[in-house]
Design a protein around this motif. Structure first.
Motif, PDB file in Angstrom:
ATOM      1  N   ILE A  75       1.031  -0.849  -0.048  1.00 17.18           N
ATOM      2  CA  ILE A  75       0.005   0.373  -0.121  1.00 17.18           C
ATOM      3  C   ILE A  75       0.961   1.605  -0.319  1.00 17.18           C
ATOM      4  N   SER A  76       1.035   2.368  -0.624  1.00 17.05           N
ATOM      5  CA  SER A  76       1.045   3.389  -0.843  1.00 17.05           C
ATOM      6  C   SER A  76       1.286   4.307   0.584  1.00 17.05           C
ATOM      7  N   GLY A  77       3.118   4.320   1.007  1.00 18.14           N
ATOM      8  CA  GLY A  77       2.888   5.110   1.652  1.00 18.14           C
ATOM      9  C   GLY A  77       3.315   3.981   2.927  1.00 18.14           C
ATOM     10  N   HIS A  78       3.363   2.843   2.402  1.00 14.35           N
ATOM     11  CA  HIS A  78       3.802   1.671   4.093  1.00 14.35           C
ATOM     12  C   HIS A  78       5.078   1.317   3.522  1.00 14.35           C
ATOM     13  N   ARG A  79       6.176   0.785   4.243  1.00 16.63           N
ATOM     14  CA  ARG A  79       7.376   0.563   4.310  1.00 16.63           C
ATOM     15  C   ARG A  79       7.467  -0.403   4.572  1.00 16.63           C
ATOM     16  N   SER A  80       6.493  -1.656   5.467  1.00 19.27           N
ATOM     17  CA  SER A  80       7.214  -2.526   5.997  1.00 19.27           C
ATOM     18  C   SER A  80       6.261  -3.788   4.888  1.00 19.27           C
ATOM     19  N   VAL A  81       7.193  -4.212   4.573  1.00 15.90           N
ATOM     20  CA  VAL A  81       6.603  -5.460   3.709  1.00 15.90           C
ATOM     21  C   VAL A  81       6.636  -6.832   4.449  1.00 15.90           C
ATOM     22  N   SER A  82       5.969  -7.741   4.831  1.00 16.49           N
ATOM     23  CA  SER A  82       6.017  -9.426   5.125  1.00 16.49           C
ATOM     24  C   SER A  82       5.513 -10.500   3.977  1.00 16.49           C
ATOM     25  N   TRP A  83       6.220 -11.500   3.849  1.00 12.98           N
ATOM     26  CA  TRP A  83       5.918 -12.861   3.050  1.00 12.98           C
ATOM     27  C   TRP A  83       5.394 -13.423   4.959  1.00 12.98           C
ATOM     28  N   TYR A  84       4.288 -14.661   3.967  1.00 14.39           N
ATOM     29  CA  TYR A  84       4.312 -15.608   4.642  1.00 14.39           C
ATOM     30  C   TYR A  84       3.173 -16.810   3.228  1.00 14.39           C
ATOM     31  N   GLN A  85       3.797 -17.292   4.032  1.00 16.34           N
ATOM     32  CA  GLN A  85       3.333 -18.547   3.581  1.00 16.34           C
ATOM     33  C   GLN A  85       2.642 -19.552   4.379  1.00 16.34           C
ATOM     34  N   GLN A  86       0.832 -20.110   3.368  1.00 14.93           N
ATOM     35  CA  GLN A  86       0.276 -20.947   4.225  1.00 14.93           C
ATOM     36  C   GLN A  86      -0.153 -22.790   2.460  1.00 14.93           C
ATOM     37  N   THR A  87       0.153 -23.471   3.610  1.00 20.08           N
ATOM     38  CA  THR A  87      -0.606 -24.804   3.425  1.00 20.08           C
ATOM     39  C   THR A  87      -1.659 -25.312   4.181  1.00 20.08           C
ATOM     40  N   PRO A  88      -2.052 -26.228   3.620  1.00 18.25           N
ATOM     41  CA  PRO A  88      -3.143 -26.793   4.141  1.00 18.25           C
ATOM     42  C   PRO A  88      -2.302 -27.612   5.668  1.00 18.25           C
ATOM     43  N   GLY A  89      -1.320 -27.688   5.601  1.00 16.27           N
ATOM     44  CA  GLY A  89      -1.210 -28.715   6.851  1.00 16.27           C
ATOM     45  C   GLY A  89      -0.064 -28.093   7.974  1.00 16.27           C
ATOM     46  N   GLN A  90       0.931 -26.613   7.359  1.00 18.14           N
ATOM     47  CA  GLN A  90       1.373 -25.667   8.882  1.00 18.14           C
ATOM     48  C   GLN A  90       0.629 -24.913   8.782  1.00 18.14           C
ATOM     49  N   GLY A  91      -0.264 -24.791   7.474  1.00 17.86           N
ATOM     50  CA  GLY A  91      -1.069 -23.204   8.155  1.00 17.86           C
ATOM     51  C   GLY A  91      -0.926 -21.705   7.671  1.00 17.86           C
ATOM     52  N   LEU A  92      -0.337 -20.805   8.285  1.00 14.87           N
ATOM     53  CA  LEU A  92       0.335 -19.991   8.345  1.00 14.87           C
ATOM     54  C   LEU A  92       1.671 -19.145   8.460  1.00 14.87           C
ATOM     55  N   GLN A  93       2.540 -19.531   8.168  1.00 16.97           N
ATOM     56  CA  GLN A  93       3.924 -18.856   8.758  1.00 16.97           C
ATOM     57  C   GLN A  93       4.534 -18.290   7.858  1.00 16.97           C
ATOM     58  N   PHE A  94       5.274 -17.620   9.008  1.00 12.12           N
ATOM     59  CA  PHE A  94       5.799 -16.251   8.846  1.00 12.12           C
ATOM     60  C   PHE A  94       7.068 -16.794   8.066  1.00 12.12           C
ATOM     61  N   LEU A  95       7.513 -15.954   6.417  1.00 11.76           N
ATOM     62  CA  LEU A  95       8.755 -16.331   6.298  1.00 11.76           C
ATOM     63  C   LEU A  95       9.644 -15.521   6.648  1.00 11.76           C
ATOM     64  N   PHE A  96      10.144 -14.198   5.830  1.00  9.76           N
ATOM     65  CA  PHE A  96      10.480 -12.562   6.804  1.00  9.76           C
ATOM     66  C   PHE A  96       9.809 -11.186   6.115  1.00  9.76           C
ATOM     67  N   GLU A  97      10.435 -10.577   6.926  1.00 11.91           N
ATOM     68  CA  GLU A  97       9.543  -9.135   7.026  1.00 11.91           C
ATOM     69  C   GLU A  97      10.852  -8.345   6.386  1.00 11.91           C
ATOM     70  N   TYR A  98      10.552  -7.520   5.668  1.00 15.59           N
ATOM     71  CA  TYR A  98      11.770  -5.894   5.683  1.00 15.59           C
ATOM     72  C   TYR A  98      11.176  -5.416   5.487  1.00 15.59           C
ATOM     73  N   PHE A  99      12.118  -3.730   5.697  1.00 12.34           N
ATOM     74  CA  PHE A  99      11.500  -2.048   6.566  1.00 12.34           C
ATOM     75  C   PHE A  99      12.849  -1.656   5.416  1.00 12.34           C
ATOM     76  N   SER A 100      12.555  -0.873   4.762  1.00  8.32           N
ATOM     77  CA  SER A 100      13.687   0.201   4.507  1.00  8.32           C
ATOM     78  C   SER A 100      14.393  -0.794   4.244  1.00  8.32           C
ATOM     79  N   GLU A 101      14.703  -1.709   3.040  1.00  8.66           N
ATOM     80  CA  GLU A 101      15.291  -2.617   2.462  1.00  8.66           C
ATOM     81  C   GLU A 101      15.981  -3.231   2.918  1.00  8.66           C
ATOM     82  N   THR A 102      15.655  -3.894   4.304  1.00 11.46           N
ATOM     83  CA  THR A 102      16.671  -4.434   5.536  1.00 11.46           C
ATOM     84  C   THR A 102      15.938  -5.052   5.755  1.00 11.46           C
TER      85      THR A 102
END
Lengths: 114, 113
Positions: B26-53
């Motif tokens: 979304i415009s103005g948002h600086r944090s991006v996170s990624w998640y994986q969803q599978t039937p067996g494991q549900g929603l799992q956090f992969l990683f988060e980036y903020f200001s290119e880090t």
């Protein structure tokens, strides 16, 4: 080790009645909690959140209650509507330590019958 | 205000290949996170980036990597694909890195054959 648990995989309620979805957590570092609604093959839609400094937050038909001593939160939907039928996930974060990293529960499928 | 946009929506890859998924927050948002969803494991956090880090990383093998650009857009890469990588990959954007509401995109459905 599941840090966030939704022990009811499904819930069925009649249209117009109250839906209560429950969530338990084990990590005492969690200080921010969110509820999401999800349809198949779509991303979760944010519903409502609550900080650990509060015990209740309301937004329209949705109210979230937090009981820190019991490490338990619940989402109340009043009145329930057929369009509320979806999978509901609770999520938690430890903002001081891990910012936006969310730990999700396994979800509860809500069916609202007309 | 446009929401979180993920491309492509659907992808079919062969075992051993690599794949890159894209997310525009979304415009103005600086944090991006990624998640994986599978039937067996549900929603799992992969990683988060903020200001290119990369600020946080979940418990996934090194085959999963990501990056964030100066305009906050993010990409996620999976190398040497395995059948078990078949999942719905979700991107979420947040205003800051301080733990605020995360808004999700529609996801990319990856199928590995």
């Amino acid at each position: 080790d599941q840090q966030v648990k939704q022990n009811s995989p499904s819930l069925s309620v009649q249209e117009g009645r109250i839906s209560i979805l429950n969530c338990d957590y084990t990590n005492s570092m969690f200080d921010y909690f969110l509820w999401y609604k999800k349809y198949p093959a779509e991303g979760p839609t944010f519903l409502i959140s609550i900080s650990s400094i509060k015990d209740k937050n309301e937004d329209g038909r949705f109210t979230v209650f937090l009981n820190k001593s019991a490490k338990h939160l619940s989402l109340h939907i009043v009145p329930s509507q057929p369009g509320d039928s979806a999978v509901y996930f609770c999520a938690a974060s430890a903002r001081r330590n891990a910012g936006n990293m969310l730990t999700f529960g396994g979800g509860t499928r809500l069916m609202v019958k007309p | 205000k446009a929401g979180v946009t993920q491309t492509p929506r659907y992808l079919i890859k062969t075992r051993g290949q690599q794949v890159t998924l894209s997310c525009s927050p979304i415009s103005g948002h600086r944090s991006v996170s990624w998640y994986q969803q599978t039937p067996g494991q549900g929603l799992q956090f992969l990683f988060e980036y903020f200001s290119e880090t990369q600020r946080n990383k979940g418990n996934f093998p090194g085959r999963f990597s990501g990056r964030q650009f100066s305009n906050s857009r993010s990409e996620m890469n999976v190398s040497t694909l395995e059948l078990g990588d078949s999942a719905l990959y979700l991107c979420a954007s947040s205003l800051s890195s301080l733990g605020t509401e995360a808004f999700f995109g529609q996801g990319t459905r990856l199928t590995v054959v």
